[in-house]
Design a protein around this motif. Structure first.
Motif, mmCIF file in Angstrom:
data_model
loop_
_atom_site.group_PDB
_atom_site.id
_atom_site.type_symbol
_atom_site.label_atom_id
_atom_site.label_comp_id
_atom_site.label_asym_id
_atom_site.label_seq_id
_atom_site.Cartn_x
_atom_site.Cartn_y
_atom_site.Cartn_z
ATOM 1 N N MET A 1 0.694 82.107 13.616
ATOM 2 C CA MET A 1 1.562 83.266 13.796
ATOM 3 C C MET A 1 0.899 84.568 13.355
ATOM 4 O O MET A 1 -0.154 84.554 12.719
ATOM 5 C CB MET A 1 2.913 83.066 13.080
ATOM 6 C CG MET A 1 2.820 82.762 11.599
ATOM 7 S SD MET A 1 4.423 82.323 10.870
ATOM 8 C CE MET A 1 5.097 83.935 10.530
ATOM 9 N N SER A 2 1.513 85.669 13.771
ATOM 10 C CA SER A 2 1.163 87.016 13.313
ATOM 11 C C SER A 2 -0.285 87.449 13.541
ATOM 12 O O SER A 2 -0.906 88.027 12.646
ATOM 13 C CB SER A 2 1.489 87.151 11.812
ATOM 14 O OG SER A 2 2.838 86.837 11.581
ATOM 15 N N THR B 1 10.873 93.856 11.372
ATOM 16 C CA THR B 1 9.617 93.964 12.127
ATOM 17 C C THR B 1 9.289 95.385 12.598
ATOM 18 O O THR B 1 9.119 95.637 13.792
ATOM 19 C CB THR B 1 9.605 93.011 13.351
ATOM 20 O OG1 THR B 1 10.307 91.819 13.028
ATOM 21 C CG2 THR B 1 8.170 92.656 13.732
ATOM 22 N N ARG C 1 19.550 93.609 15.210
ATOM 23 C CA ARG C 1 20.595 92.693 15.684
ATOM 24 C C ARG C 1 21.819 93.531 16.006
ATOM 25 O O ARG C 1 22.288 94.317 15.178
ATOM 26 C CB ARG C 1 20.953 91.643 14.630
ATOM 27 C CG ARG C 1 21.954 90.608 15.183
ATOM 28 C CD ARG C 1 22.313 89.574 14.148
ATOM 29 N NE ARG C 1 23.003 90.194 13.023
ATOM 30 C CZ ARG C 1 23.131 89.622 11.824
ATOM 31 N NH1 ARG C 1 22.611 88.435 11.600
ATOM 32 N NH2 ARG C 1 23.759 90.235 10.850
ATOM 33 N N TYR D 1 19.299 90.013 19.458
ATOM 34 C CA TYR D 1 18.135 90.586 18.774
ATOM 35 C C TYR D 1 17.288 91.309 19.814
ATOM 36 O O TYR D 1 16.757 90.674 20.732
ATOM 37 C CB TYR D 1 17.329 89.486 18.098
ATOM 38 C CG TYR D 1 18.115 88.781 17.010
ATOM 39 C CD1 TYR D 1 17.936 89.110 15.677
ATOM 40 C CD2 TYR D 1 19.068 87.819 17.332
ATOM 41 C CE1 TYR D 1 18.669 88.488 14.683
ATOM 42 C CE2 TYR D 1 19.810 87.192 16.338
ATOM 43 C CZ TYR D 1 19.608 87.533 15.022
ATOM 44 O OH TYR D 1 20.338 86.920 14.041
ATOM 45 N N PHE E 1 16.908 87.246 22.255
ATOM 46 C CA PHE E 1 16.020 86.778 21.192
ATOM 47 C C PHE E 1 14.675 87.501 21.270
ATOM 48 O O PHE E 1 13.632 86.868 21.353
ATOM 49 C CB PHE E 1 15.796 85.271 21.306
ATOM 50 C CG PHE E 1 17.053 84.460 21.276
ATOM 51 C CD1 PHE E 1 17.809 84.374 20.116
ATOM 52 C CD2 PHE E 1 17.487 83.779 22.403
ATOM 53 C CE1 PHE E 1 18.970 83.628 20.080
ATOM 54 C CE2 PHE E 1 18.648 83.027 22.370
ATOM 55 C CZ PHE E 1 19.399 82.956 21.212
ATOM 56 N N SER F 1 11.478 89.566 19.892
ATOM 57 C CA SER F 1 10.809 89.615 18.585
ATOM 58 C C SER F 1 9.379 90.124 18.749
ATOM 59 O O SER F 1 8.891 90.308 19.864
ATOM 60 C CB SER F 1 10.797 88.214 17.943
ATOM 61 O OG SER F 1 10.007 87.333 18.706
ATOM 62 N N ILE G 1 12.846 84.938 24.442
ATOM 63 C CA ILE G 1 13.137 83.554 24.829
ATOM 64 C C ILE G 1 14.075 83.602 26.025
ATOM 65 O O ILE G 1 15.119 84.256 25.981
ATOM 66 C CB ILE G 1 13.759 82.754 23.671
ATOM 67 C CG1 ILE G 1 12.768 82.644 22.506
ATOM 68 C CG2 ILE G 1 14.183 81.358 24.138
ATOM 69 C CD1 ILE G 1 13.342 81.992 21.268
ATOM 70 N N GLY H 1 15.405 78.967 26.931
ATOM 71 C CA GLY H 1 14.791 78.067 25.964
ATOM 72 C C GLY H 1 13.279 78.111 25.944
ATOM 73 O O GLY H 1 12.646 77.338 25.231
ATOM 74 N N ARG I 1 4.200 83.358 22.571
ATOM 75 C CA ARG I 1 4.876 84.185 21.580
ATOM 76 C C ARG I 1 3.851 84.977 20.776
ATOM 77 O O ARG I 1 2.654 84.833 20.992
ATOM 78 C CB ARG I 1 5.718 83.310 20.641
ATOM 79 C CG ARG I 1 4.948 82.500 19.598
ATOM 80 C CD ARG I 1 4.578 81.102 19.858
ATOM 81 N NE ARG I 1 5.659 80.166 20.034
ATOM 82 C CZ ARG I 1 6.064 79.309 19.083
ATOM 83 N NH1 ARG I 1 5.526 79.338 17.893
ATOM 84 N NH2 ARG I 1 6.975 78.419 19.352
#
Lengths: 219, 452
Positions: free
Chosen positions: B221-222, B355, B370, B375, B395, B397, B413, B416, B441
């Motif tokens: 991640m990140s 974020t 949110r 989100y 969703f 992000s 997303i 799903g 992602r």
């Protein structure tokens, strides 16, 4: 036990003691090192540096400790301690207690509300059971794994999962568990147990798991 | 309008080239190896397809003609240039008319014809195949009203560099007509997930040439690019816990940046490319720290009893914005990057604002809010302190600015499945980016580096 034997072999090899045959013999003959071996080892050790001798001494000490532990175990077989004294039970019984579905210890998970890390009332009995068990079994170690649902920020969730795991650790240490028995890790929202984007899956994923190291997991 | 970048399944729908067949085959994706494959830059899963789902206002009309003899190579310069300009949302690609053959030099241009059709800005050129197999790309942009050349260049390159040259041409056109740098030659990083395998991918800004630089079974991640474009910092769980690594893209080596007790995460470069912000939980709850790129000189930056995470440094290096739940819910704060001073809360609407990411000009930051259980991305103007919603995802992000500040790439997303998407910083243009991977992602847009 096996590891210790290998340790002795390695220690002997490192000191350059004797031939390959003699060092493996030392291994095979186990903790009751024969006089012959002892003499060989000592002779060789004298020829080594002080550091090597110290290393060998450490191996010897370990061996002696193990010997004592083994004797204690033998005694336990001959004279079983009363049921209440769980600390003297061999590890296999500990595992079976932990895996007994009827035991309060069978519940290893704590669930949370969204963006919360406090342990809800309903999980206190479970935490107390694990606390008591870990106090009685100083030899056991657990890893508390904190998790979050997928919503929001992955990084914030990683921090929140750490907080959840740390809150369980704090609750256990307040019950007298040694901090060294507990490690914590956060998986944030990276390792969801339940898939799907619905309240049911999210609720399942807002969770801390108490993992008994060596029983529930190999590491 | 569908701008098919990666697949031969559907036709290239650029309005200017209705008759051209796509010639690119789908690139073979590797099967999952399921093993760590460090520093192996290998073609793999997760290649991207970009679809524009909105339109911008005040688009600049432009006519990109097929380049003479470009069919001799598999990569067609004019198609790549058109796709780049189209994807930016700032251009309206005009019909290419009925003149045959197409003009490829200024002398061939019938100015009256183009003027009458309203095609003021004309891009034309040719690709000459040389005896050594290399290509000479000649390109010009012409104002048919003024009958002048706006820009013109010639490049001689190997066939493998034709995409790179096409992106450079698109950058030149973009900069000439908008006055801002183009980002078509930049790269992006993102995480692709396939069943039990995570890959850290690097691709061109149009999704082509994706390669993974890290792959294993544990989450990644990140990712974040150093401002000089030579390194990527990221968080990997390959040791079964979060550790921050630095990956050198020049030689493929990597090092551990932060591996302390507890969580190590949220790397954020400071503008000098020498230091990074990281978030560590070693002293209790997650807090901000600053560390040198060689892993030395760790200094604590924030002191709170709450979660402080997701630092983002202002381009002038003076400020750091971050997420903190010190007020009871996660909100965005700002404090001096040198430490000291108090943190100022910047978000007040809603119970979950996270974020923050500074815009390249430092005048605003994008973040995730949110709102009614959804989100989505929002932009905060630092001066006016006004918030503007940019997306309406459920969703959304991980927003990341293009280095010219015009587009924001983010993760979402849909049904799903993790996808990437982009939105212009005025919220008008939207792109949906899907991948051959099961899930993509954590996008990170790389910097502008020596591409002009």
């Amino acid at each position: 036990m096996k590891k210790l034997l290998i340790g002795i072999c390695v220690a002997l090899l490192l000191t350059g003691c004797g031939s390959k045959g003699s060092s493996s013999k030392a291994g095979v003959e186990d903790h009751s090192l024969s006089e012959q071996n002892k003499t060989d080892a000592q002779k060789a050790a004298e020829a080594q540096s002080k550091a090597d001798a110290a290393a060998r001494q450490a191996a010897e000490d370990k061996r002696k400790q193990d010997e004592a532990a083994r004797k204690a175990a033998d005694q336990a077989v001959v004279k079983p301690l009363p049921e209440t004294s769980m600390s003297a039970k061999p590890l296999t019984d500990v595992a079976s207690v932990l895996k007994d579905p009827g035991s309060p210890l069978a519940k290893r998970s704590v669930y949370y509300d969204f963006d919360m890390y406090n342990i809800r009332e309903e999980f206190q009995p479970s935490i107390e059971a694990h606390g008591k068990f870990l106090v009685e079994h100083k030899e056991l170690r657990v890893r508390v794994e904190g998790n979050c649902d997928e919503r929001g920020s992955r990084e914030y969730n990683l921090a929140l999962g750490q907080r959840r795991a740390d809150a369980v650790k704090r609750a256990l240490t307040l019950l007298g568990v040694t901090p060294k028995q507990i490690e914590t890790v956060s998986f944030g929202s990276e390792k969801p147990k339940a898939t799907g984007s619905n309240e049911e899956a999210w609720a399942e994923n807002r969770r801390s798991d108490i993992v008994y190291i060596g029983i529930d997991s190999s590491q | 309008m569908r701008d098919q970048m990666k697949s031969s399944r559907s036709p290239n729908a650029q309005p200017s080239h209705p008759s051209r067949e796509p010639v690119r085959g789908r690139r073979r994706a590797l099967t999952a190896l399921g093993v760590a494959c460090l520093s192996a830059a290998t073609r793999a899963h997760g290649q991207l397809t970009i679809e524009i789902v909105g339109g911008g206002a005040n688009q600049i009309p432009i006519t990109v003609l097929p380049f003479g003899e470009e069919d001799a190579f598999s990569q067609h310069i004019s198609e790549i240039v058109s796709a780049d300009l189209n994807r930016s949302g700032r251009f309206k690609l005009q019909d290419i008319g009925n003149v045959r053959p197409y003009p490829t030099e200024p002398n061939d241009v019938n100015f009256r014809y183009w003027k009458n059709r309203g095609n003021q800005t004309l891009v034309l050129g040719k690709v000459l195949k040389r005896s050594d197999g290399r290509a000479e790309v000649r390109f010009r942009m012409i104002d048919t009203f003024k009958e002048t050349q706006l820009v013109g260049f010639s490049y001689t390159v190997g066939a493998a560099q034709l995409r790179t040259i096409a992106h450079k041409i698109a950058d030149l056109i973009y900069e000439k007509l908008t006055g801002e740098p183009g980002v078509f030659s930049t790269r992006i990083a993102y995480v692709a997930k396939n069943t039990d395998r995570f890959e850290l991918q690097i691709a061109d800004a149009d999704g082509y040439n994706s390669q993974f630089i890290l792959a294993h079974r544990e989450p990644i991640m990140s990712p974040t690019w150093s401002p000089d474009g030579t390194r990527i910092a990221y968080v990997s769980f390959e040791q079964r816990r979060s550790i921050v690594y630095l990956h050198n893209l020049l030689d493929g080596t990597r090092s551990v940046l932060a591996n302390y007790e507890g969580s190590n995460s949220a790397p954020a470069w400071m503008p000098d490319s020498q230091r990074l912000g990281v978030v560590l939980s070693k002293d209790g709850v997650a807090q901000l720290y600053v560390i040198e790129a060689d892993g030395k000189g760790l200094q604590r930056l924030s002191y709170s009893n709450a979660i402080d995470t997701e630092p983002s440094f202002s381009p002038d290096g003076k400020w750091v914005v971050f997420t903190s739940d010190r007020g009871g819910s996660p909100q965005i704060y700002r404090m001096p990057a040198a430490g000291g001073g108090s943190a100022e809360r910047l978000t007040f609407e809603g119970g979950y604002n996270v974020t923050p990411r500074y815009s390249p000009d430092g005048k605003s930051f994008v973040f995730i809010q949110r709102h009614q259980g959804r989100y989505s991305l929002a932009l905060m103007d630092m001066t006016a302190r006004q918030m503007q919603g940019l997306t309406d995802g459920e969703f959304d992000s991980s927003p990341t600015f293009a280095p010219n500040g015009r587009l924001i790439l983010y993760a979402s997303i849909v049904k799903g499945r993790g996808i990437l998407a982009a939105v212009s910083s005025d919220g008008r243009i939207k792109q949906k980016i899907t991948a051959t991977a099961q899930d993509v992602r954590e996008p990170a847009w790389g910097p502008l580096v020596g591409n002009r």
